[in-house]
Design a protein around this motif. Structure first.
Motif, PDB file in Angstrom:
ATOM      1  N   HIS A 139     -15.547  -3.154  39.566  1.00 24.33           N
ATOM      2  CA  HIS A 139     -15.212  -1.851  40.291  1.00 24.33           C
ATOM      3  C   HIS A 139     -15.598  -0.434  40.336  1.00 24.33           C
ATOM      4  O   HIS A 139     -15.372   0.834  40.497  1.00 24.33           O
ATOM      5  N   LYS A 186     -12.872  -4.726  31.806  1.00 26.78           N
ATOM      6  CA  LYS A 186     -13.140  -4.965  33.377  1.00 26.78           C
ATOM      7  C   LYS A 186     -14.247  -4.544  33.819  1.00 26.78           C
ATOM      8  O   LYS A 186     -14.908  -3.769  33.388  1.00 26.78           O
ATOM      9  N   GLU A 205      -2.556   1.146  35.395  1.00 22.98           N
ATOM     10  CA  GLU A 205      -3.031  -0.617  34.605  1.00 22.98           C
ATOM     11  C   GLU A 205      -2.509  -0.275  33.080  1.00 22.98           C
ATOM     12  O   GLU A 205      -2.726   1.268  32.465  1.00 22.98           O
ATOM     13  N   GLU A 239     -12.928  -7.584  41.338  1.00 23.11           N
ATOM     14  CA  GLU A 239     -12.563  -6.179  39.707  1.00 23.11           C
ATOM     15  C   GLU A 239     -12.402  -7.381  39.634  1.00 23.11           C
ATOM     16  O   GLU A 239     -10.739  -8.077  39.632  1.00 23.11           O
ATOM     17  N   SER A 240     -12.295  -7.886  38.051  1.00 19.52           N
ATOM     18  CA  SER A 240     -11.830  -8.573  36.794  1.00 19.52           C
ATOM     19  C   SER A 240     -12.034  -7.845  36.091  1.00 19.52           C
ATOM     20  O   SER A 240     -12.479  -6.296  35.168  1.00 19.52           O
ATOM     21  N   THR A 241     -10.614  -8.364  35.365  1.00 19.39           N
ATOM     22  CA  THR A 241     -10.500  -7.519  33.875  1.00 19.39           C
ATOM     23  C   THR A 241      -9.696  -8.828  32.575  1.00 19.39           C
ATOM     24  O   THR A 241      -9.072  -9.868  33.200  1.00 19.39           O
TER      25      THR A 241
END
Length: 214
Positions: free
Chosen positions: A213, A210, A64, A145-147
C-alpha cells in the motif's frame, strides 16, 4: 504533518508514548502518522474511556480498525479485542465504548473502488499455514494491498526478503525482531517500498501486517 514521508522507515514503541487528548471528551490518542490535525490520512492508537462516545459521522476514504483491548460498539453491535473492521466511505456510525477500549485506527487510506464493509472476529477465525512454520489469517485484499494477522512460533526465522509496495506492522503480542532491532508488543513499524530485512522471533509472536500500500 507527522511521519508522512513514505520513503522513510518509521519505528514507534507506543508503550513509551503519552496519550494525548482528542477534541472528544473521554477519547485519547497516540498519533503515529497524520496528514493534518483532524482530517486526512491518519494512523493512531485511540483509547475510549468507559462511556465515551462520538456523534454519528462518515469516513471519507474509509476507516480501518483493529480492537486491541476492551469493547467497542456502534449500532451494528459490540466488538471485543481481536475484532477487525473496514468501514468504507458512506458508512455512518456513532461509536461508543461501554467499558473502555484501545483501538488501532487508520483513516482516509482506502483505494478507490474498495467499498466493502467488513467485520471479522479474529478470535473465531481459523489460521492457515503460511511460509515456513508461520500461520496466517488473511483479513483483507484489494488490488495488491493486503492485510493479515501472522503468528510466529517460538524461535522462527524467516528468509531475508524485500517489501514490494512497503510493509506496515503492529506487534500485538510477543516480540518481533530483525537485524535492525527488537520490537516488543505495541510497536508500530512502517518500512518503505523495496526495503529489506531478515525477521525472526524468540517467543511466540503475533503481528498485524499490511503490505503493498506504500
Amino acid at each position: 504533518m507527522l511521519n508522512m514521508n513514505f520513503t522513510e522507515k518509521v519505528v514507534i514503541n507506543t508503550q513509551e508514548q503519552p496519550w494525548l487528548a482528542s477534541p472528544h471528551a473521554g477519547v485519547w490518542r497516540k498519533p503515529l502518522a497524520r496528514e493534518d490535525a483532524e482530517r486526512g490520512h491518519a494512523t493512531s492508537l485511540v483509547k475510549f474511556e468507559p462511556g465515551a462516545s462520538f456523534n454519528e459521522h462518515d469516513h471519507p476514504l474509509g476507516e480501518e480498525i483493529f480492537v486491541l483491548s476492551g469493547s467497542f460498539s456502534d449500532h451494528t453491535g459490540d466488538y471485543h479485542a481481536g475484532s477487525y473492521f473496514r468501514n468504507p466511505e458512506g458508512f455512518r456510525h456513532a461509536p461508543f465504548s461501554k467499558d473502555g477500549c484501545i483501538l488501532l485506527v487508520k483513516l482516509h487510506q482506502f483505494q478507490s473502488g474498495d467499498n466493502e464493509h467488513l467485520i471479522i472476529d479474529t478470535t473465531k477465525t481459523s489460521w492457515s499455514p503460511g511460509m515456513g512454520n508461520l500461520m496466517v489469517m488473511p483479513l483483507h485484499n484489494f488490488q495488491g494491498e493486503s492485510t493479515a494477522l501472522v503468528k510466529w512460533p517460538k524461535g522462527e526465522r524467516f528468509q531475508p526478503h524485500k517489501h514490494f509496495g512497503g510493509e506496515e506492522i503492529f506487534v500485538i503480542s510477543g516480540e518481533f525482531m530483525d537485524e535492525y532491532g527488537r520490537y516488543p508488543a505495541g510497536t508500530w513499524l512502517r518500512s518503505p517500498h523495496l526495503s529489506e530485512h531478515f525477521p525472526y522471533v524468540e517467543q511466540e509472536t503475533i503481528i498485524l501486517v499490511k503490505v503493498g500500500h506504500l
